[in-house]
Scaffold this motif. Structure first.
Motif, PDB file in Angstrom:
ATOM      1  N   ARG A  30       0.849  -1.193   0.000  1.00  0.00           N
ATOM      2  CA  ARG A  30       0.000   0.000   0.000  1.00  0.00           C
ATOM      3  C   ARG A  30       0.881   1.238   0.000  1.00  0.00           C
ATOM      4  NH1 ARG A  30      -5.274  -0.250   3.855  1.00  0.00           N
ATOM      5  NH2 ARG A  30      -6.176  -2.116   2.958  1.00  0.00           N
ATOM      6  N   LEU A  31       0.333   2.313  -0.494  1.00  0.00           N
ATOM      7  CA  LEU A  31       0.984   3.610  -0.390  1.00  0.00           C
ATOM      8  C   LEU A  31       0.663   4.161   0.994  1.00  0.00           C
ATOM      9  CD1 LEU A  31       2.605   5.848  -1.809  1.00  0.00           C
ATOM     10  CD2 LEU A  31       0.410   6.857  -2.469  1.00  0.00           C
ATOM     11  N   VAL A  32       1.688   4.392   1.794  1.00  0.00           N
ATOM     12  CA  VAL A  32       1.502   4.890   3.157  1.00  0.00           C
ATOM     13  C   VAL A  32       2.408   6.095   3.396  1.00  0.00           C
ATOM     14  CG1 VAL A  32       0.832   2.644   4.116  1.00  0.00           C
ATOM     15  CG2 VAL A  32       3.237   3.345   4.153  1.00  0.00           C
ATOM     16  N   SER A  33       2.045   6.878   4.380  1.00  0.00           N
ATOM     17  CA  SER A  33       2.898   7.960   4.868  1.00  0.00           C
ATOM     18  C   SER A  33       3.225   7.630   6.307  1.00  0.00           C
ATOM     19  CB  SER A  33       2.177   9.304   4.782  1.00  0.00           C
ATOM     20  OG  SER A  33       1.993   9.667   3.431  1.00  0.00           O
ATOM     21  N   VAL A  34       4.509   7.676   6.637  1.00  0.00           N
ATOM     22  CA  VAL A  34       4.962   7.335   7.978  1.00  0.00           C
ATOM     23  C   VAL A  34       5.609   8.565   8.603  1.00  0.00           C
ATOM     24  CG1 VAL A  34       6.476   5.848   9.350  1.00  0.00           C
ATOM     25  CG2 VAL A  34       5.301   4.923   7.345  1.00  0.00           C
ATOM     26  N   LEU A  35       5.169   8.900   9.807  1.00  0.00           N
ATOM     27  CA  LEU A  35       5.736  10.006  10.571  1.00  0.00           C
ATOM     28  C   LEU A  35       6.687   9.427  11.612  1.00  0.00           C
ATOM     29  CD1 LEU A  35       3.899  12.999  12.152  1.00  0.00           C
ATOM     30  CD2 LEU A  35       5.280  11.540  13.584  1.00  0.00           C
ATOM     31  N   PHE A  36       7.884   9.971  11.671  1.00  0.00           N
ATOM     32  CA  PHE A  36       8.846   9.634  12.709  1.00  0.00           C
ATOM     33  C   PHE A  36       9.087  10.906  13.504  1.00  0.00           C
ATOM     34  CE2 PHE A  36       9.838   7.054   9.005  1.00  0.00           C
ATOM     35  CZ  PHE A  36       9.951   5.787   9.537  1.00  0.00           C
ATOM     36  N   ALA A  37       9.068  10.836  14.810  1.00  0.00           N
ATOM     37  CA  ALA A  37       9.377  12.004  15.642  1.00  0.00           C
ATOM     38  C   ALA A  37      10.172  11.533  16.849  1.00  0.00           C
ATOM     39  CB  ALA A  37       8.097  12.695  16.096  1.00  0.00           C
ATOM     40  N   ASP A  38      11.096  12.377  17.274  1.00  0.00           N
ATOM     41  CA  ASP A  38      11.800  12.096  18.519  1.00  0.00           C
ATOM     42  C   ASP A  38      12.179  13.408  19.187  1.00  0.00           C
ATOM     43  OD1 ASP A  38      14.055  12.930  17.079  1.00  0.00           O
ATOM     44  OD2 ASP A  38      15.320  11.323  17.806  1.00  0.00           O
ATOM     45  N   LEU A  39      12.574  13.313  20.439  1.00  0.00           N
ATOM     46  CA  LEU A  39      12.940  14.482  21.218  1.00  0.00           C
ATOM     47  C   LEU A  39      14.418  14.759  21.039  1.00  0.00           C
ATOM     48  CD1 LEU A  39      10.899  13.751  24.461  1.00  0.00           C
ATOM     49  CD2 LEU A  39      10.287  15.237  22.540  1.00  0.00           C
ATOM     50  N   VAL A  40      14.761  16.005  20.822  1.00  0.00           N
ATOM     51  CA  VAL A  40      16.143  16.414  20.606  1.00  0.00           C
ATOM     52  C   VAL A  40      16.891  16.439  21.936  1.00  0.00           C
ATOM     53  CG1 VAL A  40      17.637  18.265  19.763  1.00  0.00           C
ATOM     54  CG2 VAL A  40      15.443  17.815  18.633  1.00  0.00           C
ATOM     55  N   GLY A  41      17.962  15.665  22.030  1.00  0.00           N
ATOM     56  CA  GLY A  41      18.806  15.673  23.221  1.00  0.00           C
ATOM     57  C   GLY A  41      18.143  15.199  24.492  1.00  0.00           C
ATOM     58  N   PHE A  42      17.094  14.419  24.374  1.00  0.00           N
ATOM     59  CA  PHE A  42      16.334  14.036  25.562  1.00  0.00           C
ATOM     60  C   PHE A  42      17.110  13.092  26.470  1.00  0.00           C
ATOM     61  CE2 PHE A  42      13.105  11.671  27.960  1.00  0.00           C
ATOM     62  CZ  PHE A  42      12.474  12.739  28.575  1.00  0.00           C
ATOM     63  N   THR A  43      17.855  12.175  25.900  1.00  0.00           N
ATOM     64  CA  THR A  43      18.595  11.216  26.731  1.00  0.00           C
ATOM     65  C   THR A  43      19.561  11.950  27.651  1.00  0.00           C
ATOM     66  OG1 THR A  43      18.390   9.542  25.012  1.00  0.00           O
ATOM     67  CG2 THR A  43      20.090   9.197  26.682  1.00  0.00           C
ATOM     68  N   THR A  44      20.326  12.871  27.104  1.00  0.00           N
ATOM     69  CA  THR A  44      21.272  13.637  27.911  1.00  0.00           C
ATOM     70  C   THR A  44      20.543  14.490  28.948  1.00  0.00           C
ATOM     71  OG1 THR A  44      22.791  13.707  26.050  1.00  0.00           O
ATOM     72  CG2 THR A  44      23.167  15.303  27.806  1.00  0.00           C
ATOM     73  N   ALA A  45      19.482  15.168  28.532  1.00  0.00           N
ATOM     74  CA  ALA A  45      18.729  16.032  29.443  1.00  0.00           C
ATOM     75  C   ALA A  45      18.082  15.232  30.571  1.00  0.00           C
ATOM     76  CB  ALA A  45      17.665  16.810  28.679  1.00  0.00           C
ATOM     77  N   SER A  46      17.629  14.015  30.277  1.00  0.00           N
ATOM     78  CA  SER A  46      16.932  13.225  31.300  1.00  0.00           C
ATOM     79  C   SER A  46      17.887  12.685  32.357  1.00  0.00           C
ATOM     80  CB  SER A  46      16.146  12.085  30.659  1.00  0.00           C
ATOM     81  OG  SER A  46      17.021  11.161  30.049  1.00  0.00           O
ATOM     82  N   GLU A  47      19.171  12.605  32.040  1.00  0.00           N
ATOM     83  CA  GLU A  47      20.139  12.098  33.016  1.00  0.00           C
ATOM     84  C   GLU A  47      20.232  12.991  34.242  1.00  0.00           C
ATOM     85  OE1 GLU A  47      23.667  11.668  30.671  1.00  0.00           O
ATOM     86  OE2 GLU A  47      22.965   9.787  29.763  1.00  0.00           O
ATOM     87  N   GLY A  48      19.945  14.289  34.088  1.00  0.00           N
ATOM     88  CA  GLY A  48      20.001  15.209  35.215  1.00  0.00           C
ATOM     89  C   GLY A  48      18.667  15.449  35.878  1.00  0.00           C
TER      90      GLY A  48
END
Length: 186
Positions: A30-48
Motif C-alpha cells: 500500500r501507499l503509506v505515509s509514515v511520521l517519525f518524531a523524537d525528542l532532541v537531546g532528551f537522553t542527555t537532558a533526562s540524566e540530570g
C-alpha cells in the motif's frame, strides 16, 4: 459447536466455516505515509532529571503525540524510547494521507515546544514524514503494521531518517509530504 459430553466428538450443526482454523494475518502493498518524531537531546537532558519527573514528561509527550496524530487520522505504530512512529494509509487510505501526516508533524513539533515551556524543560522535537509503498499487515494493531517502506528512487532521504535538519524542528524527510501541500500552506 456442541460436543459429546463423553467423548468430545463434535455434534451436528457445525458448518464448514466453523471447522476452519482462524486465518493468518494478510499482508499487501500500500501507499503509506509514515511520521517519525523524537525528542532532541532528551537522553542527555533526562540524566540530570528526577526519574519520576522524566517519566511524567514522557507520558505527557506520548499523550500529546497520540492526540495530534489521531486528530489527523493517523495510527500510532509504536512508541520507543522518546520516539514516535505513526502511519497513514492503513487500515484506511485517503488521497490526502501525506498532507495530513505532514500537518501532524508540524503540529507535533510546535506542541512539544509548548509542552517543554509549560514543564520548565528545554523540550524540542524533530519530525519527518516519508511517503511510499510498504508491506502492510492488515488487521495488525500497534507494532508490526508497516514494513519495507520504499519511497521510490527519487528520494535520497530514506537512508538518513531524522538526521538532516532543515530548520524549525523539521527534517529532510518531510520534503516528500510538503511537496503535496497546496501552494502557500507548507
Amino acid at each position: 459447536t456442541k460436543f459429546c459430553g463423553e467423548c468430545g466428538t463434535p455434534l451436528g450443526g457445525d458448518t464448514p466455516a466453523e471447522r476452519l482454523p482462524p486465518s493468518a494475518p494478510t499482508a499487501e502493498r500500500r501507499l503509506v505515509s509514515v511520521l517519525f518524531a523524537d525528542l532532541v537531546g532528551f537522553t542527555t537532558a533526562s540524566e540530570g532529571r528526577d526519574a519520576e519527573d522524566t517519566r511524567e514528561l514522557l507520558t505527557r509527550y506520548f499523550d500529546t503525540s497520540r492526540t495530534i496524530i489521531e486528530r489527523y487520522g493517523g495510527t500510532i505504530e509504536k512508541f520507543i524510547g522518546d520516539a514516535v512512529m505513526a502511519v497513514w494509509g492503513t487500515p484506511v487510505a485517503t488521497e490526502d494521507d501525506a498532507e495530513r501526516a505532514v500537518r501532524a508533524a508540524l503540529d507535533l513539533v510546535a506542541a512539544v515546544s509548548a509542552l517543554g515551556d509549560e514543564a520548565g524543560a528545554h523540550l524540542r522535537a524533530r519530525a519527518g514524514v516519508l511517503t511510499g509503498e510498504a508491506a502492510v499487515t492488515l488487521g495488525a494493531h500497534d507494532q508490526g503494521m508497516v514494513a519495507g517502506l520504499d519511497p521510490g528512487q527519487d528520494s535520497g532521504h530514506c537512508g538518513v531518517p531524522l538526521q538532516s535538519p532543515v530548520g524549525g524542528g523539521l527534517l529532510g524527510l518531510v520534503d516528500l509530504g510538503v511537496a503535496q501541500l497546496p501552494a502557500g500552506e507548507a
